[in-house]
Design an enzyme around this catalytic site. Structure first.
Site, PDB file in Angstrom:
ATOM      1  N   SER A 186      -5.077  -6.027 -16.502  1.00 21.23           N
ATOM      2  CA  SER A 186      -4.683  -5.564 -15.170  1.00 21.23           C
ATOM      3  C   SER A 186      -4.208  -6.704 -14.286  1.00 21.23           C
ATOM      4  CB  SER A 186      -5.861  -4.844 -14.500  1.00 21.23           C
ATOM      5  OG  SER A 186      -6.286  -3.750 -15.270  1.00 21.23           O
ATOM      6  N   HIS A 238      -7.233  -8.010  -9.979  1.00 25.24           N
ATOM      7  CA  HIS A 238      -5.973  -7.430  -9.521  1.00 25.24           C
ATOM      8  C   HIS A 238      -5.360  -8.277  -8.408  1.00 25.24           C
ATOM      9  CE1 HIS A 238      -7.486  -3.172 -10.881  1.00 25.24           C
ATOM     10  NE2 HIS A 238      -7.343  -4.021 -11.871  1.00 25.24           N
TER      11      HIS A 238
END
Length: 384
Positions: A186, A238
């Site tokens: 991610s 993230h």
């Protein structure tokens, strides 16, 4: 011959991306004749992003082989798959391996990075996934985002953007996520999103619907970051990946400005002194390039130094944990590692979770440590 049409050195490239009608003369020149050669941006051969997808899938298959649920757990999901079957849903709702297997395969674990000299975990964790659902979500995102970027900018720049962004996400995650392991691509994916945003900003002049494209991309990024406030999602990875990719985009994804004339390649600097030469890059592009490169070097240096010294960012930011998880009446953000007390009495195994005081009794003679850990994780991670 006098009647032969002279060749024009005019060259204009048209930006055909995103349905745009903007003309981008990357190497345009006005000759004595008005003829023009129209050429599109070079489209690179696509191979790196599909290779990344295959590599992630292969690593997941190997991880499930090593996990061997029937041997190391009391119960398994999809047991007909043999040693590729999944851990119990209470332990891993994403249909995947156990935490101990992920640790063995190279998951990000701060204690081992800081005290075990295993810095390589900052890289290997980006190629591991917690389950089938986790893998599918990331690989679909990689295909949607990465294919276009590789076709336009080539495998070298996009490969570096992907890998370095993933590393940046791991560094920020390790500074804040001290008690749990972290895996997944991610951070690298958010790096690609960040690169798309900075590419739009630094190449602003070649877009026709620039404002609409800008706000559309901002909405997509905001939605994806908002998902990160759910439990069991490492939003610090993230954020770290996004910031790294955003800065890298100004360095790797800059294009020559609209109307750049590469005169030295055709006429020489003195052949036609009456025609002005436009610079290849705008001033703002050069400024963004320099600032981004300085911030990247400084950020990675400071982050790695603090991490290797055992710095815990949560102690210096009392509210930062809300960036990764916001507790509600529906879920808890408690992410303490699973610790249990176990007692073997004959064929009966008693396990009690130290964090939530839940206990369970199992008929399991001569339970192995991996089986006990699996039961412990299921007890400690189950919701009331």
């Amino acid at each position: 011959m006098a009647d032969q049409e002279p060749r024009s050195d005019t060259q204009i490239r048209i930006n055909s991306r995103r349905g745009s009608t903007a003309v981008h003369p990357v190497a345009a020149e006005e000759g004595s004749i008005g003829r023009r050669e129209i050429k599109q941006f070079k489209k690179w051969i696509l191979w790196l992003i599909p290779s990344f997808v295959v590599a992630n899938v292969v690593v997941f298959i190997v991880t499930m082989y090593v996990n061997d649920c029937p041997k190391n757990s009391v119960s398994c999901v999809a047991r007909f798959l043999g040693r590729f079957s999944f851990q119990p849903l209470k332990e891993n709702p994403l249909l995947g391996p156990s935490s101990s297997t992920l640790q063995k395969m190279g998951a990000l674990e701060v204690n081992k990075v800081v005290h075990g000299d295993q810095v390589w975990r900052l890289v290997t964790c980006n190629w591991l996934h917690a389950g089938v659902f986790h893998l599918l979500a990331n690989m679909l995102g990689l295909l949607v985002i990465g294919i276009r970027l590789e076709q336009e900018f080539g495998f070298i720049r996009i490969g570096l953007l992907y890998v370095v962004s993933g590393f940046g996400g791991s560094v920020l995650s390790a500074l804040f996520n001290q008690s749990n392991i972290s895996v997944g691509a991610s951070g690298a994916l958010f790096g690609l999103l960040g690169g798309m945003l900075s590419e739009l900003i630094t190449n602003w002049t070649i877009y026709s619907n620039k404002v609409a494209a800008f706000f559309t991309l901002l909405v997509i990024i905001a939605i994806n970051l908002a998902v990160g406030i759910l439990p069991r999602v490492d939003n610090f990875a993230h954020i770290g990946g996004f910031v790294s990719g955003f800065l890298l985009g100004f360095v790797f994804l800059v294009r020559p400005q609209f109307g750049w004339v590469s005169r030295s390649q055709r006429y020489g600097s003195l052949s036609n002194p009456t025609v002005s030469v436009q610079h290849k890059f705008n001033i703002y592009q050069c400024i963004l390039w320099i600032i981004s490169l300085i911030l990247l070097i400084a950020g990675f240096t400071v982050g790695l130094v603090l991490l290797l010294r055992g710095f815990d960012a949560n102690r210096h930011c009392s509210w930062c944990h809300y960036l990764s998880c916001i507790p509600t009446s529906k879920w808890s953000c408690n992410s303490d590692p699973a610790y249990c007390l176990s007692q073997q009495v004959g064929n009966q195994l008693n396990v009690t979770c130290s964090t939530n005081a839940k206990s369970g009794t199992y008929i399991l003679p001569n339970a192995s440590s991996s089986q006990i850990q699996s039961l412990c994780s299921a007890l400690c991670n189950s919701f009331k």
